[in-house]
Design a protein around this motif. Structure first.
Motif, PDB file in Angstrom:
ATOM      1  N   ASP A 272       0.914  -1.340  -0.028  1.00  0.00           N
ATOM      2  CA  ASP A 272      -0.009  -0.102   0.005  1.00  0.00           C
ATOM      3  C   ASP A 272       0.854   1.449  -0.078  1.00  0.00           C
ATOM      4  O   ASP A 272       2.003   1.387   0.339  1.00  0.00           O
ATOM      5  CB  ASP A 272      -0.895  -0.099   1.352  1.00  0.00           C
ATOM      6  CG  ASP A 272      -2.176  -0.822   0.980  1.00  0.00           C
ATOM      7  OD1 ASP A 272      -2.473  -1.022  -0.084  1.00  0.00           O
ATOM      8  OD2 ASP A 272      -2.741  -1.202   2.132  1.00  0.00           O
ATOM      9  N   SER A 273       0.147   2.222  -0.608  1.00  0.00           N
ATOM     10  CA  SER A 273       1.141   3.773  -0.590  1.00  0.00           C
ATOM     11  C   SER A 273      -0.083   4.628  -0.025  1.00  0.00           C
ATOM     12  O   SER A 273      -0.955   4.893  -0.413  1.00  0.00           O
ATOM     13  CB  SER A 273       1.500   4.012  -1.805  1.00  0.00           C
ATOM     14  OG  SER A 273       2.357   3.341  -2.336  1.00  0.00           O
ATOM     15  N   GLN A 274       0.612   5.493   0.960  1.00  0.00           N
ATOM     16  CA  GLN A 274      -0.066   6.580   1.377  1.00  0.00           C
ATOM     17  C   GLN A 274       0.590   7.908   1.639  1.00  0.00           C
ATOM     18  O   GLN A 274       1.568   7.908   2.510  1.00  0.00           O
ATOM     19  CB  GLN A 274      -0.855   6.326   2.836  1.00  0.00           C
ATOM     20  CG  GLN A 274      -1.421   7.549   3.614  1.00  0.00           C
ATOM     21  CD  GLN A 274      -2.664   7.983   2.866  1.00  0.00           C
ATOM     22  OE1 GLN A 274      -3.691   7.369   2.322  1.00  0.00           O
ATOM     23  NE2 GLN A 274      -2.830   9.365   2.400  1.00  0.00           N
ATOM     24  N   PRO A 275       0.410   8.748   0.535  1.00  0.00           N
ATOM     25  CA  PRO A 275       1.330  10.105   0.816  1.00  0.00           C
ATOM     26  C   PRO A 275       0.853  10.859   2.078  1.00  0.00           C
ATOM     27  O   PRO A 275      -0.146  10.654   2.639  1.00  0.00           O
ATOM     28  CB  PRO A 275       0.929  10.942  -0.339  1.00  0.00           C
ATOM     29  CG  PRO A 275      -0.392  10.535  -0.822  1.00  0.00           C
ATOM     30  CD  PRO A 275      -0.482   8.831  -0.446  1.00  0.00           C
ATOM     31  N   LEU A 276       2.070  11.529   2.511  1.00  0.00           N
ATOM     32  CA  LEU A 276       1.672  12.239   4.003  1.00  0.00           C
ATOM     33  C   LEU A 276       2.466  13.614   3.796  1.00  0.00           C
ATOM     34  O   LEU A 276       3.520  13.598   3.332  1.00  0.00           O
ATOM     35  CB  LEU A 276       2.525  11.290   5.059  1.00  0.00           C
ATOM     36  CG  LEU A 276       2.071  11.377   6.273  1.00  0.00           C
ATOM     37  CD1 LEU A 276       0.524  11.037   6.332  1.00  0.00           C
ATOM     38  CD2 LEU A 276       2.800  10.478   7.254  1.00  0.00           C
ATOM     39  N   ASP A 277       1.783  14.499   4.380  1.00  0.00           N
ATOM     40  CA  ASP A 277       2.339  15.983   4.492  1.00  0.00           C
ATOM     41  C   ASP A 277       3.396  15.921   5.543  1.00  0.00           C
ATOM     42  O   ASP A 277       3.128  15.068   6.517  1.00  0.00           O
ATOM     43  CB  ASP A 277       1.215  16.947   4.899  1.00  0.00           C
ATOM     44  CG  ASP A 277       0.255  17.023   3.665  1.00  0.00           C
ATOM     45  OD1 ASP A 277       0.609  16.850   2.486  1.00  0.00           O
ATOM     46  OD2 ASP A 277      -0.953  17.524   4.115  1.00  0.00           O
ATOM     47  N   VAL A 278       4.352  16.633   5.502  1.00  0.00           N
ATOM     48  CA  VAL A 278       5.401  16.733   6.238  1.00  0.00           C
ATOM     49  C   VAL A 278       5.603  18.285   6.823  1.00  0.00           C
ATOM     50  O   VAL A 278       5.673  19.111   5.979  1.00  0.00           O
ATOM     51  CB  VAL A 278       6.795  16.164   6.045  1.00  0.00           C
ATOM     52  CG1 VAL A 278       7.690  16.463   7.162  1.00  0.00           C
ATOM     53  CG2 VAL A 278       6.737  14.901   5.778  1.00  0.00           C
ATOM     54  N   CYS A 279       5.512  18.687   8.176  1.00  0.00           N
ATOM     55  CA  CYS A 279       5.798  20.185   8.394  1.00  0.00           C
ATOM     56  C   CYS A 279       7.378  20.263   8.805  1.00  0.00           C
ATOM     57  O   CYS A 279       7.911  19.365   9.419  1.00  0.00           O
ATOM     58  CB  CYS A 279       5.115  20.552   9.738  1.00  0.00           C
ATOM     59  SG  CYS A 279       3.324  20.740   9.630  1.00  0.00           S
ATOM     60  N   SER A 280       7.839  21.318   8.187  1.00  0.00           N
ATOM     61  CA  SER A 280       9.290  21.664   8.635  1.00  0.00           C
ATOM     62  C   SER A 280       9.285  22.651   9.702  1.00  0.00           C
ATOM     63  O   SER A 280       8.459  23.758   9.675  1.00  0.00           O
ATOM     64  CB  SER A 280      10.192  21.814   7.414  1.00  0.00           C
ATOM     65  OG  SER A 280       9.595  23.240   7.012  1.00  0.00           O
ATOM     66  N   VAL A 281      10.162  22.414  10.568  1.00  0.00           N
ATOM     67  CA  VAL A 281      10.053  23.511  11.555  1.00  0.00           C
ATOM     68  C   VAL A 281      11.462  24.215  11.688  1.00  0.00           C
ATOM     69  O   VAL A 281      12.532  23.436  12.018  1.00  0.00           O
ATOM     70  CB  VAL A 281       9.793  22.682  13.327  1.00  0.00           C
ATOM     71  CG1 VAL A 281       9.591  23.900  14.233  1.00  0.00           C
ATOM     72  CG2 VAL A 281       8.657  21.873  13.073  1.00  0.00           C
ATOM     73  N   HIS A 282      11.548  25.641  11.873  1.00  0.00           N
ATOM     74  CA  HIS A 282      12.521  26.286  11.757  1.00  0.00           C
ATOM     75  C   HIS A 282      12.718  27.309  12.928  1.00  0.00           C
ATOM     76  O   HIS A 282      11.643  27.715  13.452  1.00  0.00           O
ATOM     77  CB  HIS A 282      12.835  27.003  10.283  1.00  0.00           C
ATOM     78  CG  HIS A 282      13.069  26.102   9.148  1.00  0.00           C
ATOM     79  ND1 HIS A 282      12.140  25.341   8.565  1.00  0.00           N
ATOM     80  CD2 HIS A 282      14.568  25.811   8.760  1.00  0.00           C
ATOM     81  CE1 HIS A 282      13.001  24.820   7.712  1.00  0.00           C
ATOM     82  NE2 HIS A 282      14.300  25.093   7.666  1.00  0.00           N
ATOM     83  N   HIS A 283      13.904  27.752  13.264  1.00  0.00           N
ATOM     84  CA  HIS A 283      13.880  28.927  13.941  1.00  0.00           C
ATOM     85  C   HIS A 283      15.089  29.716  13.517  1.00  0.00           C
ATOM     86  O   HIS A 283      16.243  29.348  13.296  1.00  0.00           O
ATOM     87  CB  HIS A 283      14.422  28.394  15.443  1.00  0.00           C
ATOM     88  CG  HIS A 283      14.772  29.550  16.346  1.00  0.00           C
ATOM     89  ND1 HIS A 283      13.671  30.305  17.040  1.00  0.00           N
ATOM     90  CD2 HIS A 283      15.922  30.035  16.685  1.00  0.00           C
ATOM     91  CE1 HIS A 283      14.239  31.042  17.939  1.00  0.00           C
ATOM     92  NE2 HIS A 283      15.561  30.949  17.809  1.00  0.00           N
ATOM     93  N   ASN A 284      14.598  31.032  12.994  1.00  0.00           N
ATOM     94  CA  ASN A 284      15.757  31.884  12.686  1.00  0.00           C
ATOM     95  C   ASN A 284      16.648  31.204  11.487  1.00  0.00           C
ATOM     96  O   ASN A 284      17.762  31.078  11.715  1.00  0.00           O
ATOM     97  CB  ASN A 284      16.613  32.404  13.632  1.00  0.00           C
ATOM     98  CG  ASN A 284      15.980  33.344  14.466  1.00  0.00           C
ATOM     99  OD1 ASN A 284      14.870  33.943  13.988  1.00  0.00           O
ATOM    100  ND2 ASN A 284      16.688  33.712  15.581  1.00  0.00           N
ATOM    101  N   ASN A 285      16.027  30.634  10.617  1.00  0.00           N
ATOM    102  CA  ASN A 285      16.669  30.162   9.544  1.00  0.00           C
ATOM    103  C   ASN A 285      17.674  28.834   9.752  1.00  0.00           C
ATOM    104  O   ASN A 285      18.640  28.725   9.192  1.00  0.00           O
ATOM    105  CB  ASN A 285      17.474  31.075   8.450  1.00  0.00           C
ATOM    106  CG  ASN A 285      16.935  31.307   7.423  1.00  0.00           C
ATOM    107  OD1 ASN A 285      15.997  30.476   6.810  1.00  0.00           O
ATOM    108  ND2 ASN A 285      16.867  32.685   6.870  1.00  0.00           N
ATOM    109  N   THR A 286      17.305  28.316  10.795  1.00  0.00           N
ATOM    110  CA  THR A 286      17.939  26.861  11.332  1.00  0.00           C
ATOM    111  C   THR A 286      17.018  25.984  11.347  1.00  0.00           C
ATOM    112  O   THR A 286      15.868  26.093  11.934  1.00  0.00           O
ATOM    113  CB  THR A 286      18.642  27.250  12.914  1.00  0.00           C
ATOM    114  OG1 THR A 286      19.756  28.238  12.587  1.00  0.00           O
ATOM    115  CG2 THR A 286      19.422  25.855  13.058  1.00  0.00           C
ATOM    116  N   PHE A 287      17.220  24.878  10.763  1.00  0.00           N
ATOM    117  CA  PHE A 287      16.176  23.803  10.497  1.00  0.00           C
ATOM    118  C   PHE A 287      16.285  23.253  11.886  1.00  0.00           C
ATOM    119  O   PHE A 287      17.506  22.723  12.709  1.00  0.00           O
ATOM    120  CB  PHE A 287      16.664  22.505   9.523  1.00  0.00           C
ATOM    121  CG  PHE A 287      16.084  21.389  10.020  1.00  0.00           C
ATOM    122  CD1 PHE A 287      14.588  21.384   9.486  1.00  0.00           C
ATOM    123  CD2 PHE A 287      16.620  20.261  10.295  1.00  0.00           C
ATOM    124  CE1 PHE A 287      13.827  19.939   9.740  1.00  0.00           C
ATOM    125  CE2 PHE A 287      15.876  19.042  10.441  1.00  0.00           C
ATOM    126  CZ  PHE A 287      14.668  18.799  10.117  1.00  0.00           C
TER     127      PHE A 287
END
Ligand SMILES: CCCCCCCCCCCCC/C=C/[C@@H](O)[C@H](COP(=O)(O)O)NC(=O)CCCCC
Ligand SMILES: Nc1ncnc2c1ncn2[C@@H]1O[C@H](COP(=O)(O)OP(=O)(O)O)[C@@H](O)[C@H]1O
Ligand SMILES: [Ca+2]
Length: 556
Positions: A272-287
């Motif tokens: 099976d395949s299920q796409p998933l959204d991912v949030c990226s979290v940054h602080h002052n241009n640092t991942f």
């Protein structure tokens, strides 16, 4: 392929015509039964036609025919042994739907008179299965032996490994030796080309390790700078499977419908395949981190921080810390800015639920890629109520939650945001303002009932593409001056010191973020959703499990 007649052991005294095409394996009963109605004898068809989609066949094998057969749980001799009349047999293992989205592997054995015919059936079914290119053949498996109730290894060995081997899925298994073992291995060492997917055995924290390793590796290989919040991330090539063995197992529960290791193993096997959204979290241009389920500041951040000190309690730590955090009733001041997702289908309160093949996810994913939109974070957004497309809300919050999926779990089967979508390119931002304890309890309890947890005047929910949070103390110098004049600085500094000394009873001014069950100590963050960045071995929640609890896989 058509053959007749064959028998299957579920109905040993009945004869079936069995047919196979690219889509279905079907067996139809040939025999009729005589029934006496008002003195006359009528022929009546009993039961009838059974079928299983080829895509849900796990494996097929030739079966040794025993001269005994099982009936109603007891071994009995038949008047004519099946081994005499039908000396050859093959067994098809396939997916059977049980209750509450649970899948089981069920065997159906077909008997026939001719050995060659039997072999031909096995070979043809195997050929059909080999055409299913979505199925993984070789997997890399990470087991967290300390997740949840520390049963990860046993669950994998007893429930999952036998299914993988029956389905001829080979594996390289790594039992992790320390936190971040899987993440670092994926990032640097793992020979990813060898595999068709990566599987983690554990909870949301273990899944988080795996996605961090895979996403980071993919971006590095493609020359994408993760530290830039504006970068369009490159989707990962490998699918990820989760065998639930953690404390909350929210990601598994919200993408499969249940936290059951056998069900998840079968979803992996059938490819099976299920796409998933991912949030990226940054602080002052640092991942900082990626998140796929909950990003929670305030209540859920505090629950997590407190519960980490009580890992020895196992999953019950969340209940203990939940009650404690509820009683503490801390609120946090700050500014939330967000970019509403105005151009999408669906809204957080439309009462729809993301299910298998979700139209909203497909349509929104399509719209996004067509428009190739680039929602850039406007660094100059001021504190005005509305700045361009961005909205800004200042206040005192008990909880700030971003749910990128429903976050359904055994504690809350409908989840934090029941109508959130797995792959629509958005996250649901839930703001719970300062209110009385009793009102907050009403809100929490509604997560466990049919009542709408958003239908309260201190709760609001927005479907967004991006958001950021700035805690009050680091908003601006002007705020600091004002605060100093109001005598707030002393209290604030005191609070900062007391954050590490909870015994003195001061109210802390910062919470931390709960990022898919991992603590993120930064309070000020900026978040963006990357639509359908990863793929899971799942299919979303099946709307109506067909023929629940049926004795055979699928009754036509
Ligand atoms: C007084 C009645 C309170 C009822 C509240 C019910 C609300 C529950 C919503 C839970 C949402 C959970 C979102 C998922 C978070 C997980 O990622 C995280 C880590 O999981 P794992 O790695 O498997 O341990 N779990 C939590 O943060 C636990 C939150 C529990 C809150 C009570
Ligand atoms: N071998 C290990 N020893 C200690 N911690 C580990 C190990 N492997 C993974 N971890 C860490 O354990 C934490 C919790 O894992 P998880 O599988 O989510 O269990 P739980 O659901 O109980 O929190 C994660 O932060 C993960 O990084
Ligand atoms: Ca989403």
């Amino acid at each position: 392929m058509e053959e007749k007649p064959l028998r299957n052991t579920e109905h040993l005294r009945r004869v079936f015509e069995v047919t196979l095409n690219r889509v279905l394996l079907t067996w139809k009963e040939l025999q009729t039964k005589k029934k006496r109605v008002s003195g006359k004898i009528h022929n009546t068809f009993k039961a009838g036609s059974y079928s299983v989609p080829v895509s849900e066949i796990v494996a097929v094998r030739e079966t040794e025919v025993d001269s005994r057969t099982k009936d109603d749980g007891r071994w009995q001799k038949m008047s004519q042994k099946p081994s005499e009349a039908y000396p050859y047999a093959f067994t098809v293992s396939c997916v059977e739907r049980a209750s509450r989205h649970r899948w089981r592997c069920s065997d159906v054995t077909f008997h026939c008179t001719d050995g060659l015919v039997c072999q031909q059936w096995v070979q043809t079914i195997r050929e059909q299965l080999s055409l299913l290119t979505c199925r993984p053949k070789h997997l890399l498996v990470y087991i967290n032996p300390y997740g949840g109730k520390q049963q990860g290894k046993r669950i994998y060995e007893e429930k999952v490994a036998p299914l993988f081997s029956r389905a001829s899925v080979s594996t390289d298994v790594i039992v992790t030796e320390h936190a971040n073992h899987a993440r670092e291995h994926l990032k640097t060492e793992a020979e990813l080309k060898k595999y068709d997917g990566v599987v983690c055995v554990g909870g949301d924290g273990m899944f988080s390790e795996v996605i961090h390793g895979l996403i980071t590796r993919t971006q590095r290989d493609c020359g994408v700078d993760q530290d830039s919040a504006e970068e369009r991330l490159v989707p990962c090539g490998l699918r990820i499977g989760i065998i639930p063995a953690g404390s909350t197992d929210c990601i598994c529960y919200a993408t499969v419908g249940i936290n059951d290791p056998v069900t998840s193993a079968l979803h992996i096997i059938v490819g099976d395949s299920q796409p998933l959204d991912v949030c990226s979290v940054h602080h002052n241009n640092t991942f900082l981190k990626y998140s796929v389920s909950l990003l929670g500041y305030g209540f859920y951040g505090d629950v997590l921080a407190d519960s980490e000190r009580k890992r020895w309690m196992g999953p019950a730590r969340y209940d203990f810390s939940g009650v404690k955090t509820f009683l503490t009733h801390n609120y946090y001041e700050g500014t939330v800015s967000f970019l509403p997702a105005t151009d999408v289908l669906g809204s957080p309160r439309d009462k729809t639920v993301c299910t298998t093949g979700c139209y909203v996810c497909q349509r929104n994913g399509q719209l996004l890629s067509e428009a190739n939109q680039d929602y850039r974070v406007d660094e100059d957004a001021s504190d005005s109520e509305c700045d361009g497309d961005w909205r800004v809300i200042r206040g005192k919050f008990l909880a700030i939650n971003a749910a990128s999926m429903s976050c359904a779990c055994p504690r809350s089967p409908k989840g934090l945001s029941p109508s959130a979508h797995l792959a629509d390119g958005t996250t649901d931002l839930i703001l719970v303002r300062k209110c009385s304890r009793i009102n907050f309890l009403r809100h929490l309890l509604r997560h466990t009932s049919k009542d709408d947890q958003f239908d309260l005047d201190f709760v609001e929910v927005h479907r967004v593409r991006k958001f950021r949070f700035t805690p009050r103390h680091c908003e601006s110098d002007a705020d600091l001056q004002l605060d100093l004049r109001e005598g707030g600085a002393g209290k604030r500094l005191f609070s900062q010191i007391c954050r590490d000394h909870p015994a003195c009873g001061c109210t802390p001014i910062y919470s931390s973020w709960n990022c898919d069950g991992e603590i993120l100590p930064h309070a000020a963050i900026q978040v963006g959703v990357h639509s359908q960045l990863i793929q899971l071995f799942a299919r979303g929640i099946e709307e109506k499990p067909v023929f629940e609890d049926a004795g055979v896989p699928c009754v036509a």
